[in-house]
Design a protein around this motif. Structure first.
Motif, mmCIF file in Angstrom:
data_model
loop_
_atom_site.group_PDB
_atom_site.id
_atom_site.type_symbol
_atom_site.label_atom_id
_atom_site.label_comp_id
_atom_site.label_asym_id
_atom_site.label_seq_id
_atom_site.Cartn_x
_atom_site.Cartn_y
_atom_site.Cartn_z
ATOM 1 N N THR A 55 0.845 -1.191 0.000
ATOM 2 C CA THR A 55 0.000 0.000 0.000
ATOM 3 C C THR A 55 0.885 1.246 0.000
ATOM 4 O O THR A 55 2.045 1.201 0.422
ATOM 5 C CB THR A 55 -0.926 0.040 1.225
ATOM 6 N N GLU A 56 0.325 2.362 -0.454
ATOM 7 C CA GLU A 56 1.101 3.600 -0.448
ATOM 8 C C GLU A 56 1.477 4.008 0.978
ATOM 9 O O GLU A 56 2.565 4.534 1.223
ATOM 10 C CB GLU A 56 0.319 4.711 -1.135
ATOM 11 N N THR A 57 0.581 3.736 1.922
ATOM 12 C CA THR A 57 0.905 4.026 3.324
ATOM 13 C C THR A 57 2.059 3.158 3.804
ATOM 14 O O THR A 57 2.975 3.628 4.483
ATOM 15 C CB THR A 57 -0.330 3.802 4.212
ATOM 16 N N ALA A 58 2.052 1.866 3.427
ATOM 17 C CA ALA A 58 3.152 0.977 3.796
ATOM 18 C C ALA A 58 4.460 1.464 3.190
ATOM 19 O O ALA A 58 5.524 1.360 3.821
ATOM 20 C CB ALA A 58 2.858 -0.447 3.333
ATOM 21 N N ALA A 59 4.402 2.026 1.982
ATOM 22 C CA ALA A 59 5.616 2.546 1.339
ATOM 23 C C ALA A 59 6.216 3.689 2.155
ATOM 24 O O ALA A 59 7.439 3.767 2.336
ATOM 25 C CB ALA A 59 5.287 3.015 -0.074
ATOM 26 N N ILE A 60 5.375 4.571 2.660
ATOM 27 C CA ILE A 60 5.847 5.681 3.491
ATOM 28 C C ILE A 60 6.459 5.146 4.783
ATOM 29 O O ILE A 60 7.532 5.588 5.227
ATOM 30 C CB ILE A 60 4.699 6.654 3.790
ATOM 31 N N LEU A 61 5.779 4.181 5.395
ATOM 32 C CA LEU A 61 6.273 3.598 6.639
ATOM 33 C C LEU A 61 7.615 2.895 6.427
ATOM 34 O O LEU A 61 8.529 3.012 7.250
ATOM 35 C CB LEU A 61 5.248 2.611 7.186
ATOM 36 N N LEU A 62 7.752 2.171 5.322
ATOM 37 C CA LEU A 62 8.989 1.454 5.056
ATOM 38 C C LEU A 62 10.135 2.418 4.783
ATOM 39 O O LEU A 62 11.263 2.205 5.237
ATOM 40 C CB LEU A 62 8.797 0.505 3.871
ATOM 41 N N ASP A 63 9.853 3.487 4.059
ATOM 42 C CA ASP A 63 10.881 4.483 3.785
ATOM 43 C C ASP A 63 11.419 5.070 5.088
ATOM 44 O O ASP A 63 12.631 5.179 5.290
ATOM 45 C CB ASP A 63 10.304 5.587 2.903
ATOM 46 N N GLU A 64 10.518 5.421 6.000
ATOM 47 C CA GLU A 64 10.940 5.992 7.278
ATOM 48 C C GLU A 64 11.685 4.962 8.121
ATOM 49 O O GLU A 64 12.701 5.269 8.750
ATOM 50 C CB GLU A 64 9.717 6.506 8.044
ATOM 51 N N LEU A 65 11.190 3.723 8.127
ATOM 52 C CA LEU A 65 11.836 2.664 8.903
ATOM 53 C C LEU A 65 13.274 2.450 8.437
ATOM 54 O O LEU A 65 14.198 2.325 9.255
ATOM 55 C CB LEU A 65 11.042 1.366 8.766
ATOM 56 N N ALA A 66 13.476 2.405 7.120
ATOM 57 C CA ALA A 66 14.796 2.136 6.559
ATOM 58 C C ALA A 66 15.789 3.262 6.844
ATOM 59 O O ALA A 66 16.997 3.069 6.728
ATOM 60 C CB ALA A 66 14.695 1.906 5.057
ATOM 61 N N GLU A 73 0.271 -3.059 8.740
ATOM 62 C CA GLU A 73 0.212 -3.159 10.199
ATOM 63 C C GLU A 73 1.559 -3.607 10.773
ATOM 64 O O GLU A 73 1.994 -3.129 11.833
ATOM 65 C CB GLU A 73 -0.887 -4.128 10.612
ATOM 66 N N ILE A 74 2.242 -4.507 10.080
ATOM 67 C CA ILE A 74 3.555 -4.962 10.535
ATOM 68 C C ILE A 74 4.547 -3.806 10.533
ATOM 69 O O ILE A 74 5.327 -3.630 11.481
ATOM 70 C CB ILE A 74 4.051 -6.118 9.644
ATOM 71 N N LEU A 75 4.523 -2.988 9.496
ATOM 72 C CA LEU A 75 5.443 -1.854 9.435
ATOM 73 C C LEU A 75 5.143 -0.824 10.516
ATOM 74 O O LEU A 75 6.057 -0.205 11.070
ATOM 75 C CB LEU A 75 5.375 -1.215 8.040
ATOM 76 N N ARG A 76 3.876 -0.635 10.853
ATOM 77 C CA ARG A 76 3.525 0.260 11.967
ATOM 78 C C ARG A 76 4.096 -0.288 13.274
ATOM 79 O O ARG A 76 4.598 0.469 14.118
ATOM 80 C CB ARG A 76 2.018 0.416 12.072
ATOM 81 N N ALA A 77 4.010 -1.609 13.434
ATOM 82 C CA ALA A 77 4.533 -2.226 14.653
ATOM 83 C C ALA A 77 6.042 -2.049 14.734
ATOM 84 O O ALA A 77 6.586 -1.702 15.798
ATOM 85 C CB ALA A 77 4.162 -3.707 14.688
ATOM 86 N N PHE A 78 6.745 -2.282 13.636
ATOM 87 C CA PHE A 78 8.192 -2.037 13.612
ATOM 88 C C PHE A 78 8.498 -0.598 14.012
ATOM 89 O O PHE A 78 9.361 -0.327 14.850
ATOM 90 C CB PHE A 78 8.752 -2.283 12.215
ATOM 91 N N GLY A 79 7.780 0.338 13.397
ATOM 92 C CA GLY A 79 8.034 1.751 13.647
ATOM 93 C C GLY A 79 7.779 2.160 15.074
ATOM 94 O O GLY A 79 8.478 3.022 15.623
ATOM 95 N N SER A 80 6.784 1.547 15.703
ATOM 96 C CA SER A 80 6.466 1.907 17.085
ATOM 97 C C SER A 80 7.565 1.491 18.045
ATOM 98 O O SER A 80 7.718 2.057 19.117
ATOM 99 C CB SER A 80 5.138 1.271 17.503
ATOM 100 N N VAL A 81 8.346 0.462 17.650
ATOM 101 C CA VAL A 81 9.466 0.016 18.489
ATOM 102 C C VAL A 81 10.725 0.825 18.183
ATOM 103 O O VAL A 81 11.453 1.238 19.082
ATOM 104 C CB VAL A 81 9.741 -1.477 18.278
ATOM 105 N N VAL A 82 10.955 1.052 16.899
ATOM 106 C CA VAL A 82 12.192 1.731 16.491
ATOM 107 C C VAL A 82 12.219 3.182 16.931
ATOM 108 O O VAL A 82 13.237 3.733 17.341
ATOM 109 C CB VAL A 82 12.344 1.649 14.953
#
Length: 272
Positions: free
Chosen positions: A47-58, A257-266
């Motif tokens: 999803t486009e939202t997942a793309a934003i989350l992944l970019d920030e996570l990386a 949802e998985i990427l949100r979970a990663f981000g909440s920890v990182v």
């Protein structure tokens, strides 16, 4: 302090059209971003939202794509964000460092397989001999490390898979059924071993992980915290562990949802 995020790709973060499982009215469906093309056709999405989350996570953690795909298959994917310094392919058989295969890692993998399990040639021959042409579409090997079949899933007998699992287990191999593919993989060939090597090199203080198949179980068990989606082999088996969150969400929105979970920890929760 470095946090290492090791995630499976297919049916965990990225999804084919057949695996999207949106489960909602078309007008409410999320916008999708294509991240892989094959033979000049779009193949995989998030999803486009997942793309934003992944970019920030990386940009805030050491993100390590951790896949059963071969190097060539992984090379077709264009994930959002910075190009990962490390990537794991062939279920841990190939460790890529800035896009190049680590030869020492591969040599060590080959030694372990030679010492601990039956040969690829023996397992491949058994697969070909016992598969029924009525449901077998393709037979392949990956990186000279493991074998897989592409099958017509609706015609594949459950009993054949069970019998194969027993036969393979006696020879130090495991079997995993993912979508239309039946994988036969040596048990010493694990994602967790390769992730542990990346953690050692980066000095990671914590390892987060996600995956959906039985081939991801060792990765999830070895991580400090893990997540699995509401679909896939692990969900069907009811598999979990005390430190693994079993999500109910299925399909491409589970990746979000998985990427949100990663981000909440990182770091601070990401809210695109």
């Amino acid at each position: 302090m470095t946090v290492l995020v090791a995630s499976d790709l297919d049916r965990t973060l990225i999804y084919s059209a057949a695996a999207l499982a949106l489960g909602m009215p078309d007008a409410q469906a999320p916008r999708l971003l294509c991240v892989e093309t094959y033979q000049q056709k779009p193949l995989s999405y998030l999803t486009e939202t997942a793309a934003i989350l992944l970019d920030e996570l990386a940009r805030t953690a050491t993100f390590v794509p951790t896949t059963t795909r071969t190097r060539e298959q992984y090379g077709r994917i264009r994930l959002p964000g910075p190009v990962p310094e490390f990537a794991i392919c062939a279920n841990g058989g190939e460790l890529l460092v800035r896009g190049e295969s680590d030869r020492d890692w591969r040599a060590g993998v080959e030694r372990r397989l030679a010492d601990e399990c039956a040969t690829l040639a023996e397992v491949r021959a058994h697969l070909v001999r016992t598969a029924d042409p009525a449901w077998l579409l393709k037979e392949r090997t990956a990186e000279d490390l493991f074998a897989y079949l592409v099958v017509e899933r609706s015609l594949l007998p459950d009993e054949w898979v069970k019998e194969l699992s027993v036969w393979a287990g006696e020879r130090g191999w495991s079997v995993s059924l993912q979508g239309r593919k039946v994988y036969a993989v040596p048990k010493p060939l694990t994602k967790s071993a390769a992730v542990a090597e990346v953690a050692r090199r980066t000095g990671a203080c914590e390892v987060l992980a996600a995956g959906d198949s039985l081939l991801d179980a060792d990765l999830l068990l070895a991580a400090d915290r893990g997540w699995r989606p509401g679909h896939g082999e692990l969900a069907e088996a009811g598999w979990t562990a005390p430190h693994v969150t079993a999500l109910e969400t299925k399909g491409v929105t589970a990746g979000e949802e998985i990427l949100r979970a990663f981000g909440s920890v990182v770091g601070p929760e990401l809210r695109p």
